[in-house]
Design a protein around this motif. Structure first.
Motif, PDB file in Angstrom:
ATOM      1  N   GLU A  74       0.829  -1.211   0.000  1.00 53.53           N
ATOM      2  CA  GLU A  74       0.000   0.000   0.000  1.00 53.53           C
ATOM      3  C   GLU A  74       0.861   1.258   0.000  1.00 53.53           C
ATOM      4  O   GLU A  74       0.509   2.270  -0.623  1.00 53.53           O
ATOM      5  N   SER A  75       2.001   1.218   0.684  1.00 54.88           N
ATOM      6  CA  SER A  75       2.876   2.396   0.743  1.00 54.88           C
ATOM      7  C   SER A  75       3.789   2.508  -0.474  1.00 54.88           C
ATOM      8  O   SER A  75       4.443   3.542  -0.660  1.00 54.88           O
ATOM      9  N   MET A  76       3.832   1.480  -1.312  1.00 53.93           N
ATOM     10  CA  MET A  76       4.741   1.468  -2.451  1.00 53.93           C
ATOM     11  C   MET A  76       4.038   1.692  -3.785  1.00 53.93           C
ATOM     12  O   MET A  76       4.639   2.223  -4.727  1.00 53.93           O
ATOM     13  N   LEU A  77       2.787   1.283  -3.875  1.00 52.13           N
ATOM     14  CA  LEU A  77       2.064   1.355  -5.140  1.00 52.13           C
ATOM     15  C   LEU A  77       1.180   2.592  -5.209  1.00 52.13           C
ATOM     16  O   LEU A  77       0.640   3.036  -4.188  1.00 52.13           O
ATOM     17  N   PRO A  78       0.994   3.155  -6.406  1.00 46.42           N
ATOM     18  CA  PRO A  78      -0.015   4.205  -6.555  1.00 46.42           C
ATOM     19  C   PRO A  78      -1.384   3.641  -6.180  1.00 46.42           C
ATOM     20  O   PRO A  78      -1.616   2.430  -6.293  1.00 46.42           O
ATOM     21  N   PRO A  79      -2.302   4.483  -5.719  1.00 49.99           N
ATOM     22  CA  PRO A  79      -3.605   3.994  -5.251  1.00 49.99           C
ATOM     23  C   PRO A  79      -4.327   3.088  -6.241  1.00 49.99           C
ATOM     24  O   PRO A  79      -4.908   2.074  -5.834  1.00 49.99           O
ATOM     25  N   VAL A  80      -4.293   3.420  -7.532  1.00 49.73           N
ATOM     26  CA  VAL A  80      -5.033   2.608  -8.491  1.00 49.73           C
ATOM     27  C   VAL A  80      -4.450   1.203  -8.594  1.00 49.73           C
ATOM     28  O   VAL A  80      -5.194   0.212  -8.702  1.00 49.73           O
ATOM     29  N   ARG A  81      -3.112   1.072  -8.502  1.00 49.17           N
ATOM     30  CA  ARG A  81      -2.501  -0.255  -8.579  1.00 49.17           C
ATOM     31  C   ARG A  81      -2.695  -1.029  -7.280  1.00 49.17           C
ATOM     32  O   ARG A  81      -2.926  -2.236  -7.308  1.00 49.17           O
ATOM     33  N   TRP A  82      -2.575  -0.319  -6.154  1.00 44.32           N
ATOM     34  CA  TRP A  82      -2.759  -1.017  -4.888  1.00 44.32           C
ATOM     35  C   TRP A  82      -4.178  -1.542  -4.762  1.00 44.32           C
ATOM     36  O   TRP A  82      -4.408  -2.651  -4.296  1.00 44.32           O
ATOM     37  N   ASN A  83      -5.171  -0.762  -5.188  1.00 43.84           N
ATOM     38  CA  ASN A  83      -6.564  -1.197  -5.128  1.00 43.84           C
ATOM     39  C   ASN A  83      -6.776  -2.436  -5.986  1.00 43.84           C
ATOM     40  O   ASN A  83      -7.478  -3.379  -5.601  1.00 43.84           O
ATOM     41  N   ARG A  84      -6.126  -2.447  -7.149  1.00 46.01           N
ATOM     42  CA  ARG A  84      -6.227  -3.618  -8.035  1.00 46.01           C
ATOM     43  C   ARG A  84      -5.592  -4.842  -7.376  1.00 46.01           C
ATOM     44  O   ARG A  84      -6.127  -5.953  -7.443  1.00 46.01           O
ATOM     45  N   LEU A  85      -4.440  -4.629  -6.749  1.00 45.94           N
ATOM     46  CA  LEU A  85      -3.781  -5.732  -6.045  1.00 45.94           C
ATOM     47  C   LEU A  85      -4.646  -6.241  -4.898  1.00 45.94           C
ATOM     48  O   LEU A  85      -4.769  -7.454  -4.681  1.00 45.94           O
ATOM     49  N   ARG A  86      -5.244  -5.334  -4.160  1.00 43.70           N
ATOM     50  CA  ARG A  86      -6.075  -5.708  -3.008  1.00 43.70           C
ATOM     51  C   ARG A  86      -7.190  -6.658  -3.430  1.00 43.70           C
ATOM     52  O   ARG A  86      -7.427  -7.692  -2.795  1.00 43.70           O
ATOM     53  N   TRP A  87      -7.874  -6.327  -4.527  1.00 37.18           N
ATOM     54  CA  TRP A  87      -8.957  -7.187  -4.982  1.00 37.18           C
ATOM     55  C   TRP A  87      -8.427  -8.476  -5.604  1.00 37.18           C
ATOM     56  O   TRP A  87      -9.064  -9.535  -5.506  1.00 37.18           O
ATOM     57  N   ALA A  88      -7.257  -8.403  -6.231  1.00 38.56           N
ATOM     58  CA  ALA A  88      -6.663  -9.619  -6.807  1.00 38.56           C
ATOM     59  C   ALA A  88      -6.323 -10.628  -5.714  1.00 38.56           C
ATOM     60  O   ALA A  88      -6.521 -11.843  -5.876  1.00 38.56           O
ATOM     61  N   LEU A  89      -5.819 -10.146  -4.571  1.00 34.71           N
ATOM     62  CA  LEU A  89      -5.495 -11.043  -3.464  1.00 34.71           C
ATOM     63  C   LEU A  89      -6.762 -11.680  -2.892  1.00 34.71           C
ATOM     64  O   LEU A  89      -6.760 -12.856  -2.498  1.00 34.71           O
ATOM     65  N   ARG A  90      -7.853 -10.929  -2.869  1.00 38.13           N
ATOM     66  CA  ARG A  90      -9.101 -11.506  -2.401  1.00 38.13           C
ATOM     67  C   ARG A  90      -9.667 -12.505  -3.394  1.00 38.13           C
ATOM     68  O   ARG A  90     -10.235 -13.543  -2.999  1.00 38.13           O
ATOM     69  N   ALA A  91      -9.517 -12.208  -4.673  1.00 37.49           N
ATOM     70  CA  ALA A  91      -9.954 -13.168  -5.692  1.00 37.49           C
ATOM     71  C   ALA A  91      -9.157 -14.459  -5.590  1.00 37.49           C
ATOM     72  O   ALA A  91      -9.699 -15.565  -5.757  1.00 37.49           O
ATOM     73  N   ARG A  92      -7.868 -14.336  -5.299  1.00 37.34           N
ATOM     74  CA  ARG A  92      -7.013 -15.519  -5.147  1.00 37.34           C
ATOM     75  C   ARG A  92      -7.467 -16.358  -3.952  1.00 37.34           C
ATOM     76  O   ARG A  92      -7.515 -17.589  -4.011  1.00 37.34           O
ATOM     77  N   ALA A  93      -7.807 -15.684  -2.865  1.00 43.06           N
ATOM     78  CA  ALA A  93      -8.244 -16.396  -1.667  1.00 43.06           C
ATOM     79  C   ALA A  93      -9.596 -17.074  -1.884  1.00 43.06           C
ATOM     80  O   ALA A  93      -9.848 -18.174  -1.366  1.00 43.06           O
ATOM     81  N   GLN A  94     -10.464 -16.436  -2.677  1.00 42.51           N
ATOM     82  CA  GLN A  94     -11.792 -16.983  -2.913  1.00 42.51           C
ATOM     83  C   GLN A  94     -11.817 -18.020  -4.030  1.00 42.51           C
ATOM     84  O   GLN A  94     -12.796 -18.743  -4.181  1.00 42.51           O
TER      85      GLN A  94
END
Length: 353
Positions: free
Chosen positions: A320-340
């Motif tokens: 979150e502190s390294m990525l621009p907001p748009v990329r971090w938000n995409r990563l956040r949902w990708a990690l949840r998709a991976r878990a689901q």
């Protein structure tokens, strides 16, 4: 071509640039400080109050590239550019954008030890005053002595030396006059010194389709890479070429960037429609799950100097502190998709359906 003369105040950039005009046929002086002065005149005081230096303005960094490209349609080149550039992410943004326009850069560092720089600054005449970015309460802009501003830049310069020395051709000006310095620069230009071997990624002219691949270590931390040609951290991946399947594009980019050959096609995690925000055109962004990398493969990771400067496995909170907001938000949902165990469709970073 642009011959970018970097270095602290007092290193001799401006005087060497004037001499260099005689040594490089067809050359023209290009001073990005003029762009900064123009922005000071045009931007509202409230906006200027948000930054300490005009280099912090995204509009300045973009205009520096646009103006250089425009100048090179009017003159044969090269452009001689005496400009202190101490923040590596700004170097990435400017030089990367120039590379995208097929404008080669020769990065020269004019260096002298701090004691010498201080002596030169102390002896400097100050009939001319530079303007600070910070406006006064009445809307006027205070004047700041050149000498004071020059001394204030010495500490940031020392902090930036490591990355600049690794990027630029270094010329020690401690015992050189302006003409001698210019002759050293001209010789370096003729022999290829200071060439910035940045990957030339063309600027998009329409919506693009891009594929990124998330790779994980045994602790399920995700791999981020630091491109040389643009600011900020990113996922391994890139733009999908015409007629290329997106998953195969991700596999290709991982092999090209990191020399990692994925044994199977990666699984889709997120498809995100990115809205066009000028000057960007937006488009579709796909993130795939490349799986976990074994420790021995991580130890063998390669970084092509023309594309990537560094790599790092990070947690979601660290990302979150390294990525621009748009990329971090995409990563956040990708990690949840991976878990689901199921892909998600996003529009501008928001799940739909």
């Amino acid at each position: 071509m642009i011959v970018w003369l970097n270095g602290a105040f007092g290193a001799g950039k401006s005087t060497a640039a004037q001499e260099l005009l005689d040594l490089l046929p067809g050359s023209t002086l290009y001073d990005p400080e003029l762009v900064g002065r123009g922005l000071k005149e045009m931007l509202p005081a409230k906006r200027l109050d948000d930054v300490e230096d005009y280099q912090d303005l995204p509009s300045w960094r973009r205009l520096v590239v646009d103006a250089a490209a425009a100048l090179l349609t009017e003159v044969p080149g090269p452009l001689i550019t005496p400009m202190t550039l101490l923040r590596q992410e700004y170097r990435d943004e400017i030089f990367g954008a120039l590379a995208a326009r097929r404008i080669p850069v020769r990065h020269m560092l004019l260096h002298a030890e701090e004691t010498i720089l201080r002596e030169r600054i102390a002896l400097r005449d100050e009939p001319v005053l530079e303007q600070s970015l910070q406006p006064l309460q009445d809307g006027s802009v205070p004047e700041e002595p050149v000498r004071e501003r020059s001394l204030a830049h010495l500490e940031p310069y020392q902090q930036a030396l490591d990355w600049i020395r690794g990027d630029a051709h270094v010329i020690d000006t401690s015992d050189l006059g302006p003409r001698q310095t210019a002759e050293r620069i001209a010789e370096a230009v003729r022999t290829g010194g200071g060439a910035c071997d940045i990957v030339q990624t063309p600027e998009p002219t329409a919506e693009t389709l891009a594929a990124g691949v998330l790779l994980f270590d045994e602790e399920d931390r995700v791999l981020l890479v630091d491109p040389t040609y643009k600011p900020g951290w990113e996922f391994p991946g890139g733009v999908v070429e015409p007629g290329e399947p997106p998953a195969r594009a991700g596999v290709r980019e991982v092999a090209e960037e990191l020399d990692i050959r994925l044994p199977t096609m990666p699984r889709l995690l997120v498809l995100d429609w990115e809205a066009p925000v000028p000057p960007g055109f937006g488009g579709l962004r796909l993130l795939f799950d490349g799986g976990r990398l074994p420790d021995e493969q991580i130890r063998d990771l390669l970084l092509p100097g023309s594309e990537l400067r560094d790599w790092r496995f990070v947690t979601e909170d660290e990302a979150e502190s390294m990525l621009p907001p748009v990329r971090w938000n995409r990563l956040r949902w990708a990690l949840r998709a991976r878990a689901q165990g199921r892909p998600l469709y996003l529009e501008a970073g928001v799940p739909v359906g």
